[in-house]
Scaffold this active site. Structure first.
Site, PDB file in Angstrom:
ATOM      1  CB  THR A   1      -0.573  -0.290   1.416  1.00 33.05           C
ATOM      2  OG1 THR A   1      -0.950  -1.361   0.943  1.00 33.05           O
ATOM      3  CG2 THR A   1      -1.850   0.856   1.365  1.00 33.05           C
TER       4      THR A   1
ATOM      5  CG  ASN B   1      -6.023  -8.201  -5.562  1.00 36.14           C
ATOM      6  OD1 ASN B   1      -6.416  -7.350  -6.049  1.00 36.14           O
ATOM      7  ND2 ASN B   1      -6.844  -7.518  -3.978  1.00 36.14           N
TER       8      ASN B   1
ATOM      9  CD  GLN C   1      -2.026 -10.456  -4.550  1.00 36.94           C
ATOM     10  OE1 GLN C   1      -1.763 -12.131  -4.530  1.00 36.94           O
ATOM     11  NE2 GLN C   1      -2.289 -10.492  -3.974  1.00 36.94           N
TER      12      GLN C   1
ATOM     13  CB  ALA D   1       7.513  -9.491   2.168  1.00 37.79           C
ATOM     14  CG  HIS D   2       2.441  -9.381   4.042  1.00 32.05           C
ATOM     15  ND1 HIS D   2       0.680 -10.348   4.040  1.00 32.05           N
ATOM     16  CD2 HIS D   2       2.185  -8.903   3.372  1.00 32.05           C
ATOM     17  CE1 HIS D   2      -0.152  -9.316   2.815  1.00 32.05           C
ATOM     18  NE2 HIS D   2       0.496  -8.246   3.020  1.00 32.05           N
TER      19      HIS D   2
ATOM     20  CB  THR E   1      14.554   3.383  12.647  1.00 37.13           C
ATOM     21  OG1 THR E   1      14.563   4.562  12.989  1.00 37.13           O
ATOM     22  CG2 THR E   1      15.185   2.406  13.476  1.00 37.13           C
TER      23      THR E   1
ATOM     24  CB  CYS F   1     -25.012  -7.512  -5.986  1.00 35.67           C
ATOM     25  SG  CYS F   1     -25.172  -8.776  -4.873  1.00 35.67           S
TER      26      CYS F   1
HETATM   27  C1  LIG Z   1      -2.059  -6.113  -5.768  1.00 33.11           C
HETATM   28  C2  LIG Z   1      -2.026  -6.138  -4.443  1.00 33.11           C
HETATM   29  N1  LIG Z   1      -1.989  -4.326  -4.373  1.00 33.11           N
HETATM   30  C3  LIG Z   1      -1.603  -4.475  -2.818  1.00 33.11           C
HETATM   31  C4  LIG Z   1      -1.362  -5.139  -1.573  1.00 33.11           C
HETATM   32  C5  LIG Z   1      -1.583  -3.943  -0.257  1.00 33.11           C
HETATM   33  O1  LIG Z   1      -0.319  -4.833   0.375  1.00 33.11           O
HETATM   34  P1  LIG Z   1      -0.677  -4.466   1.920  1.00 33.11           P
HETATM   35  O2  LIG Z   1      -1.128  -5.158   2.899  1.00 33.11           O
HETATM   36  O3  LIG Z   1       1.065  -4.905   2.403  1.00 33.11           O
HETATM   37  O4  LIG Z   1       0.292  -2.578   2.268  1.00 33.11           O
HETATM   38  C6  LIG Z   1      -2.172  -6.083  -1.512  1.00 33.11           C
HETATM   39  C7  LIG Z   1      -2.591  -6.750  -0.589  1.00 33.11           C
HETATM   40  O5  LIG Z   1      -3.725  -7.305  -0.513  1.00 33.11           O
HETATM   41  C8  LIG Z   1      -2.864  -6.718  -3.294  1.00 33.11           C
HETATM   42  O6  LIG Z   1      -3.403  -8.050  -3.468  1.00 33.11           O
END
Ligand SMILES: Cc1ncc(COP(=O)(O)O)c(C=O)c1O
Length: 379
Positions: A71, A150, A178, A199-200, A236, A328
């Site tokens: 994000t 996603n 993704q 990374a997650h 940091t 919807c």
């Molecule tokens: C395509 C896409 N962009 C951005 C994000 C946001 O990543 P984060 O939650 O690590 O900020 C996600 C997470 O679901 C995602 O799937």
């Protein structure tokens, strides 16, 4: 039995990643900005992580900037590019992640840009002819289009989009959250100016990601306050996060072919079994097309019925974690803007199953048997 089929939301940490992070949580706790030995040790580890990421993506270490995740990276590139290059028009699609969509919408509300949406075909793919026309009409714009969606997994040819952007002097940002770690990115070849990762999503830790910023298309920072990340992101550093991210990406690249073929098998198996288990089942977007969708994502469209509306909730009760969304907007839930954009009149329930290297065929069979029970059919 509890089965995790929501890997597009987040993935479990790889134990090998945890092992390299541990010392930086306990003994090597120094602040990398400190000039003493404690700080220098951590600084060296961060810089070698940056170098590792850059080597994997075939770019220079200076082009990799660590952030808190996808994000922040999306926000930083979009806002930074628009401010730096005084961009007045942005071209995007209605099915981008909210990290992109809401950022662009906010900038438009503030009067900084005019936002133009590219047309999608009936499967949700970007219409490249329309994109080219928009680029001709609005040259010098910002283009933000994700490499893989996603929710439905649709893949975009970012090489082709990059070429179009180059012809029309557009700044090209692609959300690659993704796809990072699932496909190889060669940044010497790709004509993309900014790219993002978290990374997650590839068995690394949460709260850490990075952005790639092409060295010839530098942007102003979003987060001010410190000289960290070569003045590109104050604050940091998330030291053990960075070290974990680099290790996680290294494992992805090391084992990519093996993981891809395993996950493709799982996805194929699920598509075939679902087709026989649930009459009338469909797939959203192009997610059942293995050539044009992310192999980790399958978005299922269940026939309209009261039971199917509750499918996600019932799957959870049966031990299966997946995620949902519907086209919807029904009072309680806002619905999915992705499905809403592609299927404005559909009332079908959606479930997104997303896979990782840790899933097994047995888990998929278990999920299918529960789905068949819930749909009241025998497999
Ligand atoms: C395509 C896409 N962009 C951005 C994000 C946001 O990543 P984060 O939650 O690590 O900020 C996600 C997470 O679901 C995602 O799937």
């Amino acid at each position: 039995m509890r089965i995790y089929l929501d890997n597009a939301a987040t993935t479990p940490l790889d134990p090998e990643v945890f092992e390299v992070m541990k010392p930086f949580m306990l003994e090597d706790f120094g602040n990398p900005s400190s000039t003493h030995a404690h700080g220098r040790k951590v600084r060296a580890a961060i810089e070698s992580s940056r170098k590792k990421v850059a080597e994997l993506l075939n770019c220079t270490p200076g082009e990799i900037i660590f952030t808190s995740g996808g994000t922040e990276a999306d926000n930083a590139i979009i806002i930074g590019a628009i401010q730096t290059y005084k961009i007045k028009d942005a071209i995007s699609s209605p099915i981008e992640h909210h990290a992109v969509e809401h950022t662009l919408a906010t900038l438009e509300k503030l009067g900084e840009i005019k936002l133009h949406f590219v047309r999608l075909d009936e499967k949700g793919h970007v219409d490249l002819v329309h994109l080219e026309n928009l680029l001709k009409e609005f040259p010098n714009s910002l283009v933000s289009l994700m490499q893989a969606n996603n929710e439905i997994g649709n893949l975009l040819d970012i090489q082709k989009v990059g070429e179009l952007c180059q012809q029309h002097n557009a700044y090209f940002h692609s959300d690659t959250v993704q796809t990072m770690g699932h496909y190889k990115h060669d940044l010497k070849q790709l004509k993309v100016h900014g790219m993002t990762a978290a990374a997650h999503k590839f068995h690394g830790p949460k709260g850490i990601g990075f952005m790639y910023i092409n060295k010839d298309k530098k942007i102003k920072p979003l987060v001010h306050g410190g000289v960290q990340e070569r003045n590109m992101r104050g604050g940091t550093e998330n030291t053990y996060g960075i070290i974990g991210l680099a290790k996680a990406l290294e494992i992805c690249y090391r084992e990519m072919a093996e993981h891809e073929s395993h996950i493709v098998k799982l996805k194929k198996h699920m598509i075939e079994k679902l087709k026989t288990a649930v009459p009338g089942i469909n797939f959203h977007g192009d997610s059942d097309n293995l050539n044009r969708s992310l192999y980790t994502v399958l978005n299922v469209s269940f026939p309209e019925s009261e039971e199917n509306e509750m499918m996600l909730f019932n799957l959870d009760l049966q031990g299966i974690s997946a995620s949902g969304g519907s086209a919807c907007s029904s009072g309680a839930s806002a619905g999915s803007h992705v499905l809403g954009a592609i299927y404005p009149n559909s009332k079908r329930g959606a479930v997104r199953f997303s896979f990782s290297k840790y899933n097994t065929i047995e888990e998929i069979d278990f999920a299918i048997s529960k789905i068949a029970d819930l749909c009241k059919v025998t497999v």
